[in-house]
Design an enzyme around this catalytic site. Structure first.
Site, PDB file in Angstrom:
ATOM      1  N   CYS A 183       0.885  -1.170   0.000  1.00 19.78           N
ATOM      2  CA  CYS A 183       0.000   0.000   0.000  1.00 19.78           C
ATOM      3  C   CYS A 183       0.925   1.222   0.000  1.00 19.78           C
ATOM      4  O   CYS A 183       2.005   1.161  -0.599  1.00 19.78           O
ATOM      5  CB  CYS A 183      -0.966  -0.020   1.184  1.00 19.78           C
ATOM      6  SG  CYS A 183      -0.190  -0.301   2.791  1.00 19.78           S
ATOM      7  N   GLU A 184       0.540   2.294   0.635  1.00 12.08           N
ATOM      8  CA  GLU A 184       1.403   3.473   0.594  1.00 12.08           C
ATOM      9  C   GLU A 184       2.704   3.258   1.370  1.00 12.08           C
ATOM     10  O   GLU A 184       3.795   3.578   0.888  1.00 12.08           O
ATOM     11  CB  GLU A 184       0.664   4.692   1.166  1.00 12.08           C
ATOM     12  CG  GLU A 184       1.471   5.981   1.065  1.00 12.08           C
ATOM     13  CD  GLU A 184       0.673   7.205   1.474  1.00 12.08           C
ATOM     14  OE1 GLU A 184       1.221   8.327   1.371  1.00 12.08           O
ATOM     15  OE2 GLU A 184      -0.498   7.061   1.901  1.00 12.08           O
TER      16      GLU A 184
END
Length: 274
Positions: A183-184
């Protein structure tokens, strides 16, 4: 020797799939006052002809990790070597059939195999083509983050329903594929969906078989990868989750990512692999 498999009497939380939790404590033997060993529980039929107690081998008790539903059954796990590899060697993939192909590192999620941004770059550039047939990058960020910039060839899946559909669409996987989640920052969304996929995969297959036994987490997520390998991102940009232009999008996608069909007990196809 066959190993008796005991599945749990209740569903386990979908966010927990530590393989070390699958093994019960070594309480199958105890000593009496004469220092001879005997079993606490009733001797099973298939052990009746093994002779004296000194010839008995430990019977490991396993639990299959379930995420939801009441699909509970007893089954016999035949390949003892597979069971031993899964329980005792952290370098073996989820079904115990072989060792992990990619170079792993210590990350923020000790229960998940983690790779660095450099290893991810090597995978994309073909350095591991001789040991894996295909890699699939699962980008668990919200759509506006993904569209603002993502790793080449990455697939955007950010909901649990999306993970279930992904498994349904890949029920006939036969070649060696690896999944790489991120994800980020690879701190929350990526690891959660990675664990969720493993638990659903456990539920739909005959233990210890898995559709995707080899999965990884990209350490540092898209942010760190983008900072070091912009040439492997498309478009070449990075949109953070908390971007000021996407305040309403955050609320909408966060709500969507937390809703799924568990309450409806959606039936997952049961697949067997040889």
């Amino acid at each position: 020797m066959s190993v008796l498999c005991e599945l749990p009497s209740r569903a386990m939380d979908y966010e927990e799939d530590d393989i070390t939790d699958l093994i019960s404590p070594p309480d199958f033997l105890q000593k009496d006052k004469n220092d001879s060993f005997y079993r606490k529980t009733k001797r099973s039929p298939f052990m009746s002809n093994l002779g004296s107690p000194s010839r008995l081998h430990p019977v490991k008790r396993f639990k299959q990790s379930l995420s939801f539903g009441d699909m509970i059954c007893d089954q016999i796990i035949e390949p003892e070597i597979v069971v031993n590899d899964i329980s005792g060697d952290n370098d073996m993939i989820g079904d115990g059939s072989r060792r992990y192909a990619l170079r792993a590192m210590t990350g923020k999620n000790p229960d998940l195999k983690t790779i660095s941004h450099d290893t991810m770059s090597s995978v994309i550039n073909g350095s591991y083509d001789d040991v894996i047939s295909r890699y699939r990058i699962i980008d668990c960020r919200y759509p506006y983050e993904y569209e603002g910039g993502h790793i080449k060839n990455a697939e955007n899946i950010y909901t649990k329903n999306g993970i279930i559909e992904f498994l349904e669409d890949n029920c006939d996987v036969t070649k060696r594929q690896v999944l790489i989640f991120h994800c980020e920052f690879s701190s929350e969304r990526g690891p959660k969906l990675c664990r969720f996929l493993r638990n659903i995969d456990r539920q739909r297959n005959s233990y210890p078989l898995l559709t995707f036994p080899e999965m990884y987490i990209l350490e540092g997520g898209y942010k760190q990868f983008y900072q070091n390998h912009k040439e492997l991102c498309e478009p070449v940009d990075y949109v953070p989750m908390l971007h000021k232009d996407h305040v309403d999008d955050i609320k909408r996608f966060r709500s969507k990512s937390k809703s799924w069909t568990a309450g409806e007990k959606k039936k997952i196809p049961f697949c067997l692999y040889s």
